[in-house]
Write an enzyme that holds these catalytic residues in place. Structure first.
Site, PDB file in Angstrom:
ATOM      1  N   ASN A  10       0.820  -1.207   0.000  1.00 57.81           N
ATOM      2  CA  ASN A  10       0.000   0.000   0.000  1.00 57.81           C
ATOM      3  C   ASN A  10       0.855   1.258   0.000  1.00 57.81           C
ATOM      4  OD1 ASN A  10      -2.384  -1.503   0.269  1.00 57.81           O
ATOM      5  ND2 ASN A  10      -2.441  -1.268   2.503  1.00 57.81           N
ATOM      6  N   ALA A  11       0.236   2.347  -0.365  1.00 61.73           N
ATOM      7  CA  ALA A  11       0.771   3.669  -0.063  1.00 61.73           C
ATOM      8  C   ALA A  11       0.049   4.153   1.188  1.00 61.73           C
ATOM      9  CB  ALA A  11       0.530   4.628  -1.222  1.00 61.73           C
ATOM     10  N   ALA A  41       4.065  -5.970   2.437  1.00 58.64           N
ATOM     11  CA  ALA A  41       5.294  -5.235   2.131  1.00 58.64           C
ATOM     12  C   ALA A  41       6.048  -4.869   3.397  1.00 58.64           C
ATOM     13  CB  ALA A  41       4.959  -3.984   1.323  1.00 58.64           C
ATOM     14  N   ASN A  42       5.323  -4.436   4.428  1.00 61.25           N
ATOM     15  CA  ASN A  42       5.972  -4.089   5.688  1.00 61.25           C
ATOM     16  C   ASN A  42       6.765  -5.270   6.239  1.00 61.25           C
ATOM     17  OD1 ASN A  42       4.732  -1.581   5.601  1.00 61.25           O
ATOM     18  ND2 ASN A  42       3.127  -2.128   7.059  1.00 61.25           N
ATOM     19  N   GLU A 136      -4.621  -9.295   3.976  1.00 58.47           N
ATOM     20  CA  GLU A 136      -5.029  -8.151   3.165  1.00 58.47           C
ATOM     21  C   GLU A 136      -5.112  -8.498   1.677  1.00 58.47           C
ATOM     22  OE1 GLU A 136      -3.801  -4.290   5.834  1.00 58.47           O
ATOM     23  OE2 GLU A 136      -2.352  -4.967   4.342  1.00 58.47           O
ATOM     24  N   ASN A 180      -2.650 -10.654  17.226  1.00 58.98           N
ATOM     25  CA  ASN A 180      -2.570  -9.759  18.366  1.00 58.98           C
ATOM     26  C   ASN A 180      -3.781 -10.014  19.274  1.00 58.98           C
ATOM     27  OD1 ASN A 180      -4.787  -8.364  17.264  1.00 58.98           O
ATOM     28  ND2 ASN A 180      -3.544  -6.674  16.479  1.00 58.98           N
ATOM     29  N   GLY A 213       1.455  -6.055  22.550  1.00 59.59           N
ATOM     30  CA  GLY A 213       1.983  -4.702  22.638  1.00 59.59           C
ATOM     31  C   GLY A 213       2.988  -4.565  23.761  1.00 59.59           C
ATOM     32  N   ASP A 243       3.755  -5.629  12.241  1.00 59.59           N
ATOM     33  CA  ASP A 243       4.366  -6.140  11.009  1.00 59.59           C
ATOM     34  C   ASP A 243       5.861  -6.340  11.189  1.00 59.59           C
ATOM     35  OD1 ASP A 243       1.917  -6.075   9.741  1.00 59.59           O
ATOM     36  OD2 ASP A 243       2.223  -4.059   8.942  1.00 59.59           O
ATOM     37  N   GLY A 278       5.860   6.157  10.353  1.00 55.16           N
ATOM     38  CA  GLY A 278       5.677   5.297   9.188  1.00 55.16           C
ATOM     39  C   GLY A 278       5.680   3.836   9.555  1.00 55.16           C
TER      40      GLY A 278
END
Length: 296
Positions: A10-11, A41-42, A136, A180, A213, A243, A278
């Protein structure tokens, strides 16, 4: 190639806001920046920056967002020979991040819905490969790829994020399921079991890791339970932390680290990612993770 990621690119449009909007509320932001993102991608970038040889299979559009979505993958040296350009728009996420580093995300999947398991050839699915997937891209394509990968001896790790539905036989075919707390609760409600690693493993009969977390992570395996604390940091942006955890975990497992050591390394890398804005752009290099690990 030792790590193969099938997933989204994604962007990300990241809005800095004083507080996360409530339903019906408009919050004036303090700025907006564009970053490469998408869970697939991450995670591919995180694994590559941690030292793994990584290939990515997915889809982007023919628009200007495609260069944003793939920028970090290219910089990290990820093999993009299985990336397909399609007519749908590149996936895009709108992310609000408040002063505490908490986030709120809306995603338009776009080209990610065109991803097909056939982009990964049978020859790439062998015992020397770890296949990493997320939710996704279409669930049917994930299920098909898991079945093919297991039949050919690949090690398969699925991050059930976001918590979409997959056949029980697909979940049971995994070598490791990562969720998670929210995803664990959704899956546990479907399965009628406790929303912890042990409860999910008992229901699925496959190894399960649950990330919590700042409370750390736990895993349930045939050998027993593993608990790993988080590394305390002051977060700037938690968007890509999960990710990062998954990508570095898989890179560590690919190098032969036992699960507990891989989880500890993943926790260190994810902590570093939380201190940067980011998602893909925040993933640390291996030396940075090793430096933090050396402190405790």
């Amino acid at each position: 190639m030792t790590v193969l990621v099938f997933g989204s690119a994604n962007a990300d449009l990241v809005f800095a806001v004083p507080n996360l909007p409530l339903p019906g509320e408009t919050v004036l932001g303090e700025g907006v920046r564009s970053f490469p993102g998408g869970k697939g991608a991450n995670q591919a970038v995180a694994a590559a920056r941690d030292g793994a040889m990584v290939a990515f299979a997915g889809c982007v559009g023919r628009d200007g967002f495609a260069a944003v979505a793939t920028g970090a993958l290219r910089e990290a040296g990820v093999d993009l020979s299985r990336l397909v350009v399609v007519d749908q728009p590149t996936g895009c996420a709108a992310i609000c991040v408040d002063h505490a580093g908490r986030n709120q995300i809306a995603v338009a999947p776009g080209a990610n819905l065109a991803a097909r398991s056939a982009q990964v050839e049978d020859a790439a699915l062998h015992p020397g490969v770890v296949l990493l997937l997320q939710m996704e891209v279409p669930a049917a394509e994930i299920a098909a790829l898991v079945a093919r990968a297991k039949a050919r001896g690949a090690r398969v790790v699925l991050n059930l994020a976001p918590p979409g539905e997959l056949p029980a036989e697909t979940l049971r075919a995994l070598d490791l399921l990562v969720v998670n707390e929210h995803e664990a609760a959704v899956l546990a409600a479907r399965l009628g079991c406790a929303a912890d690693a042990a409860g999910l493993r008992a229901a699925l009969r496959t190894d399960v890791a649950v990330t919590r977390g700042e409370a750390g992570a736990e895993a349930a395996t045939a050998a027993g339970l593993v608990a790993v604390p988080a590394f305390p940091v002051t977060p700037v942006d938690t968007t890509g932390a999960g990710d990062c955890w998954c990508g570095v975990l898989v890179a560590a497992l690919d190098r032969g680290l036992p699960l507990a050591a891989a989880m500890r390394r993943a926790a260190a890398a994810a902590a570093i990612a939380c201190t940067r804005p980011g998602a893909a752009a925040a993933m640390p290099e291996a030396a940075e993770t090793e430096a933090l690990l050396a402190t405790r």
